[in-house]
Every structure is written in structure tokens, then in C-alpha cells.
Design a protein around this motif. Sequence first.
Motif: not given
Length: 339
Positions: A135-146
Motif C-alpha cells: 500500500v503506497r500511502s504510509p498513513t493508510l498502511r499504518a492504519e491497516l497494520l494497526a
Amino acid sequence: MTVPCRKRGDAHAPNSSAIREAVEAYLGRHPDEYDAVAGLLAAIEDSADATARTVREGCEEAGLRPSELCATPQFLDQPIDVDVHDIDANPVKGEPAHQHFDFRFVFCLTADQRPALALQEEEVAGAQWLSYADVRSPTLRAELLAAEADRLDGRPGPDHMSALIRRHAAEHPPTVGKLVGTDPLSGEAPTGTELHIVGVHLHLQDDQGRILLGLRHPDSAFAPNTWHFLAGHCERETAIDCLVREAEEEAGLTIAPEDVDLVHTVHHVDSPIARPRIALVFQARSWTGDPEVLEPDRCVEWRWWKPQELPDALVPYTRRAIEGILRGRRYSEQGWGER
């Protein structure tokens, strides 16, 4: 996924009250993003119909039927992310410059097989299933992992998810669109196996023995306003390749793979229900370049710290790793109970 919009008058079209409730639920988890969605809240209050065509995005369909999806209990009525982006004026349509507010929701598939997609080519340029790491968006990637760490469980079975990435045909560059849960590792892991997240971390010391740490962004989903190693999650690559890539992308440091040694491993878990993690800590014997802030949405400052004067706001397992390295230990644990 972006909130599906329907024609005016459709019984299933979202109304202003529903949008307001979704925004308020989102702000309950992300109060620091109030300013970002303030324009939407104002539009809801000022407009008789905030979902009218003149202020909302058109329908963007991937051919997924409602029966193929189910919501997760953790995010039943809450978006996982609200993306705000500017849209230029369109004289042909008589539309002034305005903002789009994309609500992204998490769903799981109701069947084991991914359904076939039927894209509307005039609205969507492409769609693909991606792992979190892609996932390219760092913010969204972090939210998905959380979210994954909170064990999203919309359906029985393993809870690992991937994202369906949809690219808009005209209005903005490739970005994350609909998010649909699935289990790409089904059948690959032995029964009863607990899948772990593997992270790589850079333990870098200068000629004075000081350790490089980065201050995470205050809006970060993980450890905001806290110091941490330069770190990243393994994609489909070796751990050392991941470390080399992250060092270049995050701080502009060039490290040769042969100059890297594994100096510590932390097996840690944040809570009894969170997915366990393995933190591999590597030390580079040499490198080129001075640390630069290249991903300001993740790290706002790099600083060298004396081992005896580490900051109070330090990620706990990072502190545990540094203490272990100073004592010559190769392994430690965090969050499993004291040993």
C-alpha cells in the motif's frame, strides 16, 4: 473503500446525518484530524443536501455485490481513514474548485475466493489486490497494520487482510480505493500457527558511540511523538534488503548488504489480542550519507543520542533492544510477561 454514492432519491444514498455520524466516529479515534475534515463538517451544517452531485464524487464501482462483503465489528460504522484532496475547477461542468472527502471502510469477503471484478472504465483505470506492505500511502498502511493488530474479524477464519487497490481514471493519481479483506495466506501456514509481523531496525552508531534515533510524527498511528530506530516492515524481500531499502528511503543513507550484522532480536507483543511481532535489529559497520528527513509524514527529526542519555519518550522494545545490545545479549522479549 470510498463511500459508494447513489443517485439522488435512492433509498440507500447516504444522508447528512449518516455522514456526520461517520465523521464523529472517525474523530473519536483520530481527534487530531479535526482540522482536516472541518470543511466537510461545515458543508454538512450549511448545505441542505451535502450528498448532492455538485459536492460529491460520482459512483465508482468495481462490480462487487453486497452479498460478497461483510463489515467488521471493530469498524462497523466507522471509516478507517478519511482522505481529503483538492479538485480543480471544471468550467465544462460549471463546478468551482472544491475538496473531495473519501471515506475508506474495511470489509471482509464472505467467501474464500476473491470475486471477479467488473470495472467501469470511465471511472476506474484499474484495480488490484495488494498486501499491506505494498500500500503506497504510509498513513493508510499504518492504519491497516494497526487495524490488523486489533484482529479484524468480520468473518470466521484467519484475519490477515489484503487491500483491493483501485485507481481513479481521471481525477487524481493512483491511490488507495476500496479495501476488502481476504486471506491470501490461507493454506500456506500449518494449522494453529500464529502469523507474525517481521520488522527490521537499524542500530547505527557514529564514531562517538552515539545511536541514531528518529522522532515519529505526532499523527503517526504507531508511537506518535516517540523516538524509534529507523525501521520498516519486510515486503517480499530478505530482511537485509528491506533494511537497505528503508535506510535509503527514510534517511538517504546508503548501506552495503555485506556491511550489515544482526545484533539483536526482540520477540514482542503489544497486547494479548495483538498479532505478535519479531523485531530484527541490524547494525551497519559502515555507510555513506548524513541522515535526512525524507518521509516527514513518518519521521520529523533524526538525532544522535548517547547510550547513557536516551530520551524518555522511547519505544519500549527499542529501549529493550538497545539495553540488550549494550549487554552483549542477542535476544529479548517484550509484552509476554517478565522472565
